[in-house]
Design a protein around this motif. Structure first.
Motif, PDB file in Angstrom:
ATOM      1  N   LEU A  22       4.932  -8.993  -1.130  1.00  0.00           N
ATOM      2  CA  LEU A  22       3.465  -8.974  -1.125  1.00  0.00           C
ATOM      3  C   LEU A  22       2.815  -9.864  -0.055  1.00  0.00           C
ATOM      4  O   LEU A  22       1.626 -10.136  -0.119  1.00  0.00           O
ATOM      5  CB  LEU A  22       2.897  -9.354  -2.513  1.00  0.00           C
ATOM      6  N   GLY A  24       2.261  -9.117   3.025  1.00  0.00           N
ATOM      7  CA  GLY A  24       1.377  -8.320   3.891  1.00  0.00           C
ATOM      8  C   GLY A  24       2.073  -7.574   5.024  1.00  0.00           C
ATOM      9  O   GLY A  24       1.428  -7.186   5.994  1.00  0.00           O
ATOM     10  N   LYS A  25       3.347  -7.322   4.911  1.00  0.00           N
ATOM     11  CA  LYS A  25       4.098  -6.621   5.973  1.00  0.00           C
ATOM     12  C   LYS A  25       3.608  -5.185   6.160  1.00  0.00           C
ATOM     13  O   LYS A  25       3.315  -4.745   7.272  1.00  0.00           O
ATOM     14  CB  LYS A  25       5.608  -6.628   5.641  1.00  0.00           C
ATOM     15  N   THR A  26       3.531  -4.462   5.057  1.00  0.00           N
ATOM     16  CA  THR A  26       3.091  -3.063   5.135  1.00  0.00           C
ATOM     17  C   THR A  26       1.648  -2.990   5.630  1.00  0.00           C
ATOM     18  O   THR A  26       1.293  -2.104   6.417  1.00  0.00           O
ATOM     19  CB  THR A  26       3.237  -2.380   3.757  1.00  0.00           C
ATOM     20  N   THR A  27       0.829  -3.943   5.207  1.00  0.00           N
ATOM     21  CA  THR A  27      -0.574  -3.968   5.642  1.00  0.00           C
ATOM     22  C   THR A  27      -0.654  -4.150   7.160  1.00  0.00           C
ATOM     23  O   THR A  27      -1.482  -3.517   7.830  1.00  0.00           O
ATOM     24  CB  THR A  27      -1.342  -5.096   4.917  1.00  0.00           C
ATOM     25  N   THR A  54       7.082  -1.774  -1.123  1.00  0.00           N
ATOM     26  CA  THR A  54       8.093  -1.106  -0.316  1.00  0.00           C
ATOM     27  C   THR A  54       9.414  -1.038  -1.065  1.00  0.00           C
ATOM     28  O   THR A  54       9.913  -2.040  -1.580  1.00  0.00           O
ATOM     29  CB  THR A  54       8.279  -1.840   1.019  1.00  0.00           C
ATOM     30  N   GLY A  81      10.132  -6.879   0.370  1.00  0.00           N
ATOM     31  CA  GLY A  81      10.192  -8.333   0.222  1.00  0.00           C
ATOM     32  C   GLY A  81      10.734  -8.829  -1.102  1.00  0.00           C
ATOM     33  O   GLY A  81      11.184  -9.966  -1.200  1.00  0.00           O
ATOM     34  N   ASN A 141      -0.395 -15.237   7.139  1.00  0.00           N
ATOM     35  CA  ASN A 141      -1.316 -14.204   6.667  1.00  0.00           C
ATOM     36  C   ASN A 141      -2.127 -14.677   5.450  1.00  0.00           C
ATOM     37  O   ASN A 141      -1.840 -15.713   4.862  1.00  0.00           O
ATOM     38  CB  ASN A 141      -0.501 -12.947   6.328  1.00  0.00           C
ATOM     39  N   ASP A 144      -7.842 -15.524   4.381  1.00  0.00           N
ATOM     40  CA  ASP A 144      -9.147 -15.334   3.734  1.00  0.00           C
ATOM     41  C   ASP A 144      -9.149 -15.795   2.280  1.00  0.00           C
ATOM     42  O   ASP A 144     -10.192 -15.845   1.647  1.00  0.00           O
ATOM     43  CB  ASP A 144      -9.540 -13.849   3.798  1.00  0.00           C
ATOM     44  N   ALA A 170      -4.369  -9.686   7.523  1.00  0.00           N
ATOM     45  CA  ALA A 170      -3.873  -8.355   7.879  1.00  0.00           C
ATOM     46  C   ALA A 170      -4.788  -7.268   7.340  1.00  0.00           C
ATOM     47  O   ALA A 170      -4.950  -6.214   7.947  1.00  0.00           O
ATOM     48  CB  ALA A 170      -2.448  -8.171   7.370  1.00  0.00           C
TER      49      ALA A 170
HETATM   50  N1  LIG Z   1      -6.758 -11.091   0.663  1.00  0.00           N
HETATM   51  C1  LIG Z   1      -5.797 -10.558   1.442  1.00  0.00           C
HETATM   52  N2  LIG Z   1      -4.973  -9.626   0.922  1.00  0.00           N
HETATM   53  C2  LIG Z   1      -4.025  -9.106   1.740  1.00  0.00           C
HETATM   54  C3  LIG Z   1      -3.876  -9.501   3.086  1.00  0.00           C
HETATM   55  N3  LIG Z   1      -2.840  -8.812   3.628  1.00  0.00           N
HETATM   56  C4  LIG Z   1      -2.361  -8.024   2.640  1.00  0.00           C
HETATM   57  N4  LIG Z   1      -3.066  -8.191   1.499  1.00  0.00           N
HETATM   58  C5  LIG Z   1      -2.872  -7.529   0.183  1.00  0.00           C
HETATM   59  O1  LIG Z   1      -1.652  -7.989  -0.375  1.00  0.00           O
HETATM   60  C6  LIG Z   1      -1.015  -6.938  -1.126  1.00  0.00           C
HETATM   61  C7  LIG Z   1       0.413  -6.742  -0.631  1.00  0.00           C
HETATM   62  O2  LIG Z   1       0.385  -6.278   0.706  1.00  0.00           O
HETATM   63  P1  LIG Z   1       1.588  -5.432   1.332  1.00  0.00           P
HETATM   64  O3  LIG Z   1       1.259  -5.213   2.767  1.00  0.00           O
HETATM   65  O4  LIG Z   1       1.866  -4.236   0.512  1.00  0.00           O
HETATM   66  O5  LIG Z   1       2.779  -6.477   1.175  1.00  0.00           O
HETATM   67  P2  LIG Z   1       4.301  -6.286   1.605  1.00  0.00           P
HETATM   68  O6  LIG Z   1       4.675  -7.527   2.321  1.00  0.00           O
HETATM   69  O7  LIG Z   1       4.523  -5.006   2.316  1.00  0.00           O
HETATM   70  O8  LIG Z   1       5.015  -6.271   0.159  1.00  0.00           O
HETATM   71  P3  LIG Z   1       6.475  -5.648  -0.222  1.00  0.00           P
HETATM   72  O9  LIG Z   1       6.573  -4.299   0.394  1.00  0.00           O
HETATM   73  O10 LIG Z   1       6.510  -5.623  -1.722  1.00  0.00           O
HETATM   74  O11 LIG Z   1       7.494  -6.604   0.327  1.00  0.00           O
HETATM   75  C8  LIG Z   1      -1.904  -5.715  -0.946  1.00  0.00           C
HETATM   76  O12 LIG Z   1      -2.748  -5.604  -2.056  1.00  0.00           O
HETATM   77  C9  LIG Z   1      -2.693  -6.026   0.309  1.00  0.00           C
HETATM   78  O13 LIG Z   1      -3.937  -5.373   0.334  1.00  0.00           O
HETATM   79  C10 LIG Z   1      -4.790 -10.492   3.608  1.00  0.00           C
HETATM   80  O14 LIG Z   1      -4.744 -10.907   4.758  1.00  0.00           O
HETATM   81  N5  LIG Z   1      -5.717 -10.984   2.732  1.00  0.00           N
END
Ligand SMILES: Nc1nc2c(ncn2[C@@H]2O[C@H](COP(=O)(O)OP(=O)(O)OP(=O)(O)O)[C@@H](O)[C@H]2O)c(=O)[nH]1
Ligand SMILES: [Mg+2]
Length: 195
Positions: A22, A24-27, A54, A81, A141, A144, A170
């Protein structure tokens, strides 16, 4: 291992976005996908669970112009992750030319960030890749959110190599292309050094 296709005049590089669940990699990848012109990108492939976490990886091919007449293609991957997906994470790192480490700035995720760096170091070593030398960039990341670590403290703990780092949100794109540009620069420099 970058793959050079001489007949097509293409250099293919693999960049892996690594980090705790979580963070923010996918984001990051989705933002790059949204903001890249159709001519410069392939399909983004996401293998997600119903909750959009993911399951295996996300994949996005993009083009970054040419060097000496060779088109540079970057193949961007994220790893899953969550701690228990270690086998997938290891597999995806295979042949990586560069890594972007995404750290979650929330105080409560600091331990997970540290664990993820250690996991990266171990998984790279299993592919005979060296954490200390592979082209590398960091994004701090979620800047905010309210309850976050000061950048200097994060950097002291997570940036042993003292590589370039970026503050990111992100979700709005802050720091996303900055980190991508930096890893692109580092990978191409490394490529030139090896050839
Ligand atoms: N407030 C905030 N939320 C964020 C930010 N970047 C990502 N998110 C939120 O964090 C959550 C997880 O983001 P993902 O991009 O799915 O995380 P990930 O790293 O791909 O997670 P995995 O695939 O489980 O490893 C989502 O709800 C996003 O919208 C940010 O910069 N600020
Ligand atoms: Mg993901």
């Amino acid at each position: 291992m970058s793959f050079i296709n001489y007949s097509a005049k293409e250099i293919n590089c693999k960049i892996v976005y690594y980090g705790a669940g979580l963070c923010g990699k996918t984001t990051n990848l989705s933002y790059i996908y949204k903001r890249t012109s159709p001519d410069n990108k392939g399909k983004m492939i996401s293998l997600a669970t119903e909750t959009e976490r993911t399951l295996f990886f996300d994949f996005l091919p993009i083009s970054l112009g040419t060097i000496n007449g060779f088109r540079i293609r970057f193949h961007l991957y994220t790893v899953p992750g969550q701690v228990f997906y270690d086998a997938s994470r290891k597999l995806i790192l295979r042949g990586a030319d560069g890594v972007v480490f995404i750290a979650d700035s929330q105080v409560e995720r600091m331990e997970a960030n540290i664990e993820s760096v250690e996991n990266l170091r171990k998984n790279l070593a299993e592919h005979h890749l060296d954490y200390n030398t592979i082209p590398y960039a960091i994004q701090y990341n979620k800047r905010d959110i309210d309850d976050i670590m000061p950048i200097e403290e994060m950097n002291a703990v997570l940036n042993e190599r003292k590589v370039p780092y970026f503050e990111g949100i992100a979700a709005t794109g802050k720091g996303v292309f900055e980190a991508l540009r930096e890893i692109g620069r580092a990978v191409i420099l490394d490529l030139k050094r090896k050839t």
